[in-house]
Design a protein around this motif. Structure first.
Motif, short mmCIF file in Angstrom:
data_model
loop_
_atom_site.label_atom_id
_atom_site.label_comp_id
_atom_site.label_asym_id
_atom_site.label_seq_id
_atom_site.Cartn_x
_atom_site.Cartn_y
_atom_site.Cartn_z
N VAL A 81 140.99 21.31 4.62
CA VAL A 81 140.06 21.13 3.50
C VAL A 81 140.74 20.37 2.36
CG1 VAL A 81 138.76 22.36 1.73
CG2 VAL A 81 138.67 23.14 4.09
N SER A 82 142.00 20.67 2.11
CA SER A 82 142.71 20.01 1.00
C SER A 82 142.91 18.52 1.28
CB SER A 82 144.06 20.69 0.77
OG SER A 82 143.88 22.04 0.38
N VAL A 83 143.15 18.16 2.53
CA VAL A 83 143.29 16.75 2.89
C VAL A 83 141.97 16.01 2.64
CG1 VAL A 83 143.56 15.15 4.81
CG2 VAL A 83 145.17 17.03 4.53
N VAL A 84 140.86 16.62 3.06
CA VAL A 84 139.54 16.02 2.83
C VAL A 84 139.29 15.86 1.33
CG1 VAL A 84 137.05 16.32 3.11
CG2 VAL A 84 138.61 16.89 5.00
N VAL A 85 139.60 16.89 0.57
CA VAL A 85 139.40 16.84 -0.88
C VAL A 85 140.27 15.76 -1.52
CG1 VAL A 85 139.81 18.13 -3.02
CG2 VAL A 85 138.66 19.23 -1.09
N ALA A 86 141.52 15.66 -1.08
CA ALA A 86 142.41 14.64 -1.64
C ALA A 86 141.90 13.24 -1.34
CB ALA A 86 143.82 14.82 -1.07
N LEU A 87 141.39 13.01 -0.13
CA LEU A 87 140.86 11.69 0.22
C LEU A 87 139.61 11.36 -0.58
CD1 LEU A 87 141.36 11.72 4.10
CD2 LEU A 87 142.72 10.52 2.39
N ILE A 88 138.76 12.35 -0.77
CA ILE A 88 137.56 12.14 -1.60
C ILE A 88 137.96 11.75 -3.02
CG2 ILE A 88 135.57 13.29 -2.66
CD1 ILE A 88 135.31 14.93 -0.10
N ASN A 89 138.93 12.47 -3.57
CA ASN A 89 139.39 12.17 -4.92
C ASN A 89 140.08 10.82 -4.99
OD1 ASN A 89 138.73 14.34 -6.79
ND2 ASN A 89 139.95 15.64 -5.46
N LEU A 90 140.78 10.45 -3.93
CA LEU A 90 141.44 9.14 -3.91
C LEU A 90 140.42 8.02 -4.11
CD1 LEU A 90 144.15 7.96 -1.42
CD2 LEU A 90 142.15 6.54 -1.80
N VAL A 91 139.31 8.11 -3.37
CA VAL A 91 138.29 7.06 -3.43
C VAL A 91 137.49 7.13 -4.73
CG1 VAL A 91 136.23 6.11 -2.35
CG2 VAL A 91 138.13 6.91 -0.92
N PHE A 92 136.87 8.28 -4.94
CA PHE A 92 135.95 8.38 -6.07
C PHE A 92 136.68 8.51 -7.41
CE2 PHE A 92 133.28 9.56 -2.49
CZ PHE A 92 132.15 8.80 -2.75
N GLY A 93 137.88 9.10 -7.40
CA GLY A 93 138.66 9.14 -8.63
C GLY A 93 139.06 7.75 -9.10
N THR A 94 139.44 6.89 -8.14
CA THR A 94 139.78 5.52 -8.49
C THR A 94 138.57 4.76 -9.00
OG1 THR A 94 141.51 5.52 -6.77
CG2 THR A 94 140.80 3.38 -7.62
N ILE A 95 137.42 4.97 -8.35
CA ILE A 95 136.19 4.30 -8.78
C ILE A 95 135.80 4.73 -10.19
CG2 ILE A 95 133.71 4.10 -8.36
CD1 ILE A 95 134.33 4.28 -5.37
N ILE A 96 135.87 6.05 -10.45
CA ILE A 96 135.51 6.55 -11.78
C ILE A 96 136.44 5.99 -12.84
CG2 ILE A 96 135.40 8.63 -13.21
CD1 ILE A 96 134.45 10.13 -10.71
N ALA A 97 137.75 5.97 -12.55
CA ALA A 97 138.71 5.42 -13.50
C ALA A 97 138.41 3.95 -13.77
CB ALA A 97 140.13 5.59 -12.96
N TRP A 98 138.06 3.21 -12.72
CA TRP A 98 137.75 1.78 -12.87
C TRP A 98 136.53 1.60 -13.78
CZ3 TRP A 98 140.09 -2.66 -10.95
CH2 TRP A 98 139.35 -3.83 -11.08
N VAL A 99 135.49 2.39 -13.53
CA VAL A 99 134.27 2.27 -14.32
C VAL A 99 134.53 2.62 -15.78
CG1 VAL A 99 131.97 3.26 -14.68
CG2 VAL A 99 132.72 2.68 -12.37
N LEU A 100 135.31 3.66 -16.02
CA LEU A 100 135.58 4.08 -17.39
C LEU A 100 136.41 3.06 -18.16
CD1 LEU A 100 136.35 7.89 -16.90
CD2 LEU A 100 134.32 6.88 -17.95
N VAL A 101 137.26 2.31 -17.45
CA VAL A 101 138.12 1.34 -18.12
C VAL A 101 137.46 -0.03 -18.22
CG1 VAL A 101 140.31 0.07 -17.96
CG2 VAL A 101 140.25 2.53 -17.49
N ARG A 102 136.81 -0.46 -17.14
CA ARG A 102 136.34 -1.84 -17.07
C ARG A 102 134.87 -2.02 -17.47
NH1 ARG A 102 139.89 -5.20 -14.22
NH2 ARG A 102 141.98 -4.44 -14.69
#
Length: 286
Positions: A81-102
């Motif tokens: 479960v933690s691997v799945v959660v980490a991968l989800i955060n990898l993708v969507f966390g990066t997208i959210i950070a991009w949207v908030l900055v750019r």
């Protein structure tokens, strides 16, 4: 001829932190000692204590505890479960950070503020909220309690900020002139991102992903209500440890705790080495 050891123009040498005896990086021996003592009290001594307790019955007792079928099930579910959660955060966390900055949009400040909400909100409250939303009396008619998807949702919620907050500062510091130059030279947006932006973001993304994973494998409060604690199905390692304490099996609880610590250490060490290698490669290419 005497050698000048003070600061420029004959000024006295600057004092190190917590003292005048300046060593490396401006930190005095007293400062190093205070930091080492605090680290020992807060981190090293508890880790040593739990490790010693896990071997109370010797190596065989430790091995029997961590290879118990219920313990293996709990560890397996936790890691999966933690691997799945980490991968989800990898993708969507990066997208959210991009949207908030750019990007600029209405409510950006509010969105940026609530990113840190999982840090401030007690995790048991998060579990209660998720149970209200996805439990037997779900107002949206989606019942996920006592399932692995419920664990994933709960752990994704509490680990959301890690990747976002790691990637945001790096994005803010990136030189956008290089990206613009690549576009002018004919590079597509995808090529610009993968060849210029992503290599710079990769260390931060990996660090945030590793932190999200290690937080997830030790999480308890956010899954205690929504998870169901079903052995072999939704019981995570933290719940298994609590169960062992309740039935007066502290050695088994300590042994599984040590396994979680080892998993977290190996993951963080591996990600740190990968990030360091990536950083060295970038510096060599410059």
């Amino acid at each position: 001829m005497s050698t000048q050891v003070a600061g420029s123009a004959g000024s006295p040498a600057p004092a190190g932190f917590l003292g005048r005896g300046k060593t490396f990086s401006g930190v005095s021996p007293l400062g190093i000692g205070v930091a080492a003592l605090w680290l020992s009290i807060i981190v090293l001594l508890p880790l040593a204590a739990i490790t010693v307790q896990s071997f109370t019955d010797g190596w065989s007792g430790f091995w029997d505890a961590v290879t118990d079928p219920n313990a293996l099930d709990a560890l397996g579910i936790t890691v999966l479960v933690s691997v799945v959660v980490a991968l989800i955060n990898l993708v969507f966390g990066t997208i959210i950070a991009w949207v908030l900055v750019r990007d600029d949009f209405w409510g950006k400040g509010f969105v940026n503020a609530i990113i840190d909400l999982p840090f401030a909100l007690p995790t048991i409250v998060a579990s209660l909220v998720l149970l209200s939303l996805y439990g037997p009396n779900s107002p949206i008619d989606i019942q996920l309690n006592a399932t692995k998807p419920a664990l994933i949702i709960a752990l994704t919620f509490v680990t959301l900020p890690f990747v976002v907050r790691q990637v945001q500062p790096v994005l803010l510091e990136l030189d956008r002139d290089v990206e613009e130059a690549a576009v002018v030279l004919g590079a597509s947006n995808w090529t610009t991102f993968t060849k210029i932006v992503l290599p710079a973001l990769l260390p931060a993304i990996l660090t945030g992903t590793g932190l999200a994973f290690t937080r997830a494998i030790g999480e308890f409060g956010s899954v205690v209500l929504i998870g169901g604690n079903i052995p072999g199905e939704t019981q995570v390692a933290s719940q298994y440890i609590q169960q062992q304490i309740e039935i007066d099996e502290p050695v088994a609880a300590a042994a599984v705790s040590v396994m979680l610590l080892l998993i977290a250490f190996v993951v963080l060490l591996g990600l740190r080495l990968v990030s360091r290698r990536q950083r060295i490669r970038e510096e060599a290419d410059q």
